[in-house]
Write a protein that holds these residues in place. Sequence first.
Motif, PDB file in Angstrom:
ATOM      1  N   GLY A 144       5.760  15.487  -1.760  1.00 38.39           N
ATOM      2  CA  GLY A 144       5.610  15.217  -3.196  1.00 38.39           C
ATOM      3  C   GLY A 144       6.846  14.549  -3.770  1.00 38.39           C
ATOM      4  O   GLY A 144       7.912  14.522  -3.137  1.00 38.39           O
ATOM      5  N   GLY A 145       6.714  14.017  -4.977  1.00 40.01           N
ATOM      6  CA  GLY A 145       7.849  13.386  -5.647  1.00 40.01           C
ATOM      7  C   GLY A 145       7.962  11.900  -5.329  1.00 40.01           C
ATOM      8  O   GLY A 145       7.099  11.309  -4.673  1.00 40.01           O
ATOM      9  N   THR A 146       9.069  11.312  -5.769  1.00 42.20           N
ATOM     10  CA  THR A 146       9.294   9.863  -5.639  1.00 42.20           C
ATOM     11  C   THR A 146      10.209   9.577  -4.457  1.00 42.20           C
ATOM     12  O   THR A 146      11.276  10.183  -4.345  1.00 42.20           O
ATOM     13  N   PRO A 147       9.776   8.693  -3.560  1.00 43.31           N
ATOM     14  CA  PRO A 147      10.657   8.376  -2.430  1.00 43.31           C
ATOM     15  C   PRO A 147      11.959   7.745  -2.888  1.00 43.31           C
ATOM     16  O   PRO A 147      12.022   7.112  -3.942  1.00 43.31           O
ATOM     17  N   VAL A 148      12.995   7.949  -2.099  1.00 45.61           N
ATOM     18  CA  VAL A 148      14.304   7.408  -2.428  1.00 45.61           C
ATOM     19  C   VAL A 148      14.417   6.002  -1.843  1.00 45.61           C
ATOM     20  O   VAL A 148      14.109   5.788  -0.667  1.00 45.61           O
ATOM     21  N   PHE A 149      14.828   5.063  -2.683  1.00 50.68           N
ATOM     22  CA  PHE A 149      15.051   3.688  -2.202  1.00 50.68           C
ATOM     23  C   PHE A 149      16.537   3.552  -1.885  1.00 50.68           C
ATOM     24  O   PHE A 149      17.382   3.737  -2.767  1.00 50.68           O
ATOM     25  N   PHE A 150      16.871   3.239  -0.650  1.00 50.98           N
ATOM     26  CA  PHE A 150      18.280   3.130  -0.248  1.00 50.98           C
ATOM     27  C   PHE A 150      18.739   1.678  -0.267  1.00 50.98           C
ATOM     28  O   PHE A 150      17.957   0.762  -0.025  1.00 50.98           O
ATOM     29  N   LYS A 151      20.033   1.509  -0.549  1.00 48.20           N
ATOM     30  CA  LYS A 151      20.558   0.136  -0.535  1.00 48.20           C
ATOM     31  C   LYS A 151      21.753  -0.016   0.408  1.00 48.20           C
ATOM     32  O   LYS A 151      22.130  -1.115   0.772  1.00 48.20           O
ATOM     33  N   ARG A 152      22.359   1.119   0.812  1.00 51.24           N
ATOM     34  CA  ARG A 152      23.555   1.003   1.657  1.00 51.24           C
ATOM     35  C   ARG A 152      23.723   2.256   2.493  1.00 51.24           C
ATOM     36  O   ARG A 152      23.389   3.360   2.041  1.00 51.24           O
ATOM     37  N   GLY A 153      24.234   2.077   3.711  1.00 46.30           N
ATOM     38  CA  GLY A 153      24.555   3.230   4.552  1.00 46.30           C
ATOM     39  C   GLY A 153      25.880   2.966   5.244  1.00 46.30           C
ATOM     40  O   GLY A 153      26.213   1.821   5.557  1.00 46.30           O
ATOM     41  N   LEU A 154      26.645   4.018   5.461  1.00 48.13           N
ATOM     42  CA  LEU A 154      27.890   3.897   6.221  1.00 48.13           C
ATOM     43  C   LEU A 154      28.151   5.234   6.896  1.00 48.13           C
ATOM     44  O   LEU A 154      28.190   6.282   6.214  1.00 48.13           O
ATOM     45  N   GLY A 155      28.238   5.219   8.227  1.00 46.78           N
ATOM     46  CA  GLY A 155      28.455   6.480   8.944  1.00 46.78           C
ATOM     47  C   GLY A 155      27.302   7.434   8.703  1.00 46.78           C
ATOM     48  O   GLY A 155      26.141   7.073   8.858  1.00 46.78           O
ATOM     49  N   PRO A 158       0.822  -1.218   0.000  1.00 48.60           N
ATOM     50  CA  PRO A 158       0.000   0.000   0.000  1.00 48.60           C
ATOM     51  C   PRO A 158       0.853   1.265   0.000  1.00 48.60           C
ATOM     52  O   PRO A 158       1.695   1.465   0.879  1.00 48.60           O
ATOM     53  N   GLY A 159       0.670   2.084  -1.048  1.00 49.65           N
ATOM     54  CA  GLY A 159       1.460   3.317  -1.149  1.00 49.65           C
ATOM     55  C   GLY A 159       2.914   3.044  -1.471  1.00 49.65           C
ATOM     56  O   GLY A 159       3.739   3.960  -1.483  1.00 49.65           O
ATOM     57  N   GLY A 160       3.259   1.787  -1.668  1.00 46.21           N
ATOM     58  CA  GLY A 160       4.638   1.425  -2.025  1.00 46.21           C
ATOM     59  C   GLY A 160       5.592   1.433  -0.849  1.00 46.21           C
ATOM     60  O   GLY A 160       6.801   1.325  -0.997  1.00 46.21           O
ATOM     61  N   VAL A 161       5.048   1.597   0.358  1.00 44.45           N
ATOM     62  CA  VAL A 161       5.911   1.728   1.544  1.00 44.45           C
ATOM     63  C   VAL A 161       5.365   0.917   2.705  1.00 44.45           C
ATOM     64  O   VAL A 161       4.169   0.612   2.764  1.00 44.45           O
ATOM     65  N   ASN A 162       6.247   0.614   3.636  1.00 43.70           N
ATOM     66  CA  ASN A 162       5.819  -0.101   4.840  1.00 43.70           C
ATOM     67  C   ASN A 162       5.592   0.812   6.035  1.00 43.70           C
ATOM     68  O   ASN A 162       5.336   0.341   7.143  1.00 43.70           O
ATOM     69  N   SER A 163       5.689   2.111   5.797  1.00 41.02           N
ATOM     70  CA  SER A 163       5.304   3.085   6.817  1.00 41.02           C
ATOM     71  C   SER A 163       5.005   4.391   6.061  1.00 41.02           C
ATOM     72  O   SER A 163       5.830   4.838   5.250  1.00 41.02           O
ATOM     73  N   PRO A 164       3.824   4.998   6.330  1.00 36.61           N
ATOM     74  CA  PRO A 164       3.320   6.074   5.459  1.00 36.61           C
ATOM     75  C   PRO A 164       4.263   7.247   5.216  1.00 36.61           C
ATOM     76  O   PRO A 164       4.375   7.739   4.099  1.00 36.61           O
ATOM     77  N   VAL A 165       4.978   7.684   6.267  1.00 27.60           N
ATOM     78  CA  VAL A 165       5.785   8.911   6.113  1.00 27.60           C
ATOM     79  C   VAL A 165       6.866   8.737   5.048  1.00 27.60           C
ATOM     80  O   VAL A 165       7.362   9.703   4.469  1.00 27.60           O
ATOM     81  N   ARG A 166       7.228   7.475   4.748  1.00 29.56           N
ATOM     82  CA  ARG A 166       8.289   7.224   3.768  1.00 29.56           C
ATOM     83  C   ARG A 166       7.847   7.520   2.333  1.00 29.56           C
ATOM     84  O   ARG A 166       8.680   7.611   1.430  1.00 29.56           O
ATOM     85  N   ALA A 167       6.525   7.702   2.132  1.00 27.79           N
ATOM     86  CA  ALA A 167       6.009   7.781   0.753  1.00 27.79           C
ATOM     87  C   ALA A 167       6.157   9.157   0.122  1.00 27.79           C
ATOM     88  O   ALA A 167       5.747   9.376  -1.013  1.00 27.79           O
ATOM     89  N   PHE A 168       6.693  10.131   0.853  1.00 27.54           N
ATOM     90  CA  PHE A 168       6.895  11.493   0.323  1.00 27.54           C
ATOM     91  C   PHE A 168       5.558  12.184   0.003  1.00 27.54           C
ATOM     92  O   PHE A 168       5.526  13.159  -0.741  1.00 27.54           O
TER      93      PHE A 168
END
Length: 428
Positions: free
Chosen positions: A31-42, A17-27
């Motif tokens: 507005g616009g397209t949410p960013v899908f992250f694949k890696r984080g460091l620091g 639903p909404g393409g996200v597993n928590s509403p605030v992530r849907a932008f």
Amino acid sequence: MTSRNQSLFEKSQKLIPGGVNSPVRAFRSVGGTPVFFKRGLGSKLWDEDDKQYIDYIGSWGPMILGHAHPEVINTVREVAGNSLSFGAPTARELDMAEMIQKLVPSMEQVRLVSSGTEATMSAIRVARGFTGRSKIVKFEGCYHGHADALLVKAGSGLLTFGTPSSAGVPPEVAAHTLTLNYNDIEGVKTLFNEIGDEIACIIVEAVAGNMNLVTPIKGFLETLREECTKHGAILIFDEVMTGFRVALGGAQALYNVKPDMTTLGKVIGGGLPVGAFGGRADIMQCLAPVGPVYQAGTLSGNPVAVAAGMKTLELIQAPSFHDKLSASTHKLMQGLSDAAKEAGIDFCTQSVGGMFGLYFSKTVPTSFDEIMKTDKEAFNHFFHFMLDEGIYLAPSAFEAGFVSAAHTEEDIAATIAAAKKSFAKLKA
Ligand code: KE4
């Protein structure tokens, strides 16, 4: 050319639903397209298009050490090899309970759960079971997770019987939730004068971070303490966001007001699912299997999640950890305010420890109503200009931001430089 973010978002909306597993992530707010992250460091994140960002969300608070801290990751690797879950007591859960009591002494007894929502939902049930009362008090603009009783929004005016702010919450449930205005000391006194002896508890974000950042005015938290004591109501500090974030001992240490119960989440799991609720031993003894209030959880106290949390809580006790975190957060705020002033933009900031608020307004808001008067459109444009510059802020004018111990002087300088460009675009 469609970015990978866009193609992923198109696909995910078909299955989630909404393409996200928590509403605030849907932008939806910005507005616009949410960013899908694949890696984080620091302090950095990389999205599916390999674009780098400086991260000021930190998973909405948990990543206080920064992403993929080597000591936390190594701990998870070690513990995971001994099974991911037993569904039975482990020594590590006792270590966590002892750590919590050391850092938050008001939590004489504690129970671990798997999210902030579980923590607040359970704390409310215990308060109702202990007092035998049904009414609860929250404050408009404060968010305590998505348990039915807490998804309630005030009507107008100081005191109102709640009406649901979400479909699916029966009116009979919402009717027990009374909503006041945050920082409205007189409103609290009026309510307790009228029906104080019917109130099971107050639940409050001692520093509010879910309407943007709003700090308690002098006397607000003290009044909640006095009124609860006078009327036998339970004072619950929801420190899911502020715990270990605004100070090592949380907001209750910072403001020197002792609640009867506290809820925790986010930092306590270091990025894995851990929540906790606790407080006075006489209240917590109401809980099954000792007392009549039932509460349970298959993965409560999960060994891998608790290990990640324990390592995180250990590392944030390094000498002057919070002083440094507060200083770098304050430096960022000062730099952003100065950049806006140079550009002639009505903008201000504030920070408490490692959390901050950005406001497109002339003065720092001290209430929900003042927050609602800030310029949301200006924030939304600013958000996207900053995102283009590789700065990842909360995708809503009504959220707080977070700095980690991994944010460097260079990160702060780069963020301020990006803000200067963004404010100039706003002026254009
Ligand atoms: P969780 O159930 O999301 O772990 O915690 C709920 C919660 C409880 N209390 C406070 C003070 C909170 O801030 C939260 C959750 N915070 C939001 C950020 N505004 C989580 C982000 C989200 O909902 O995706």
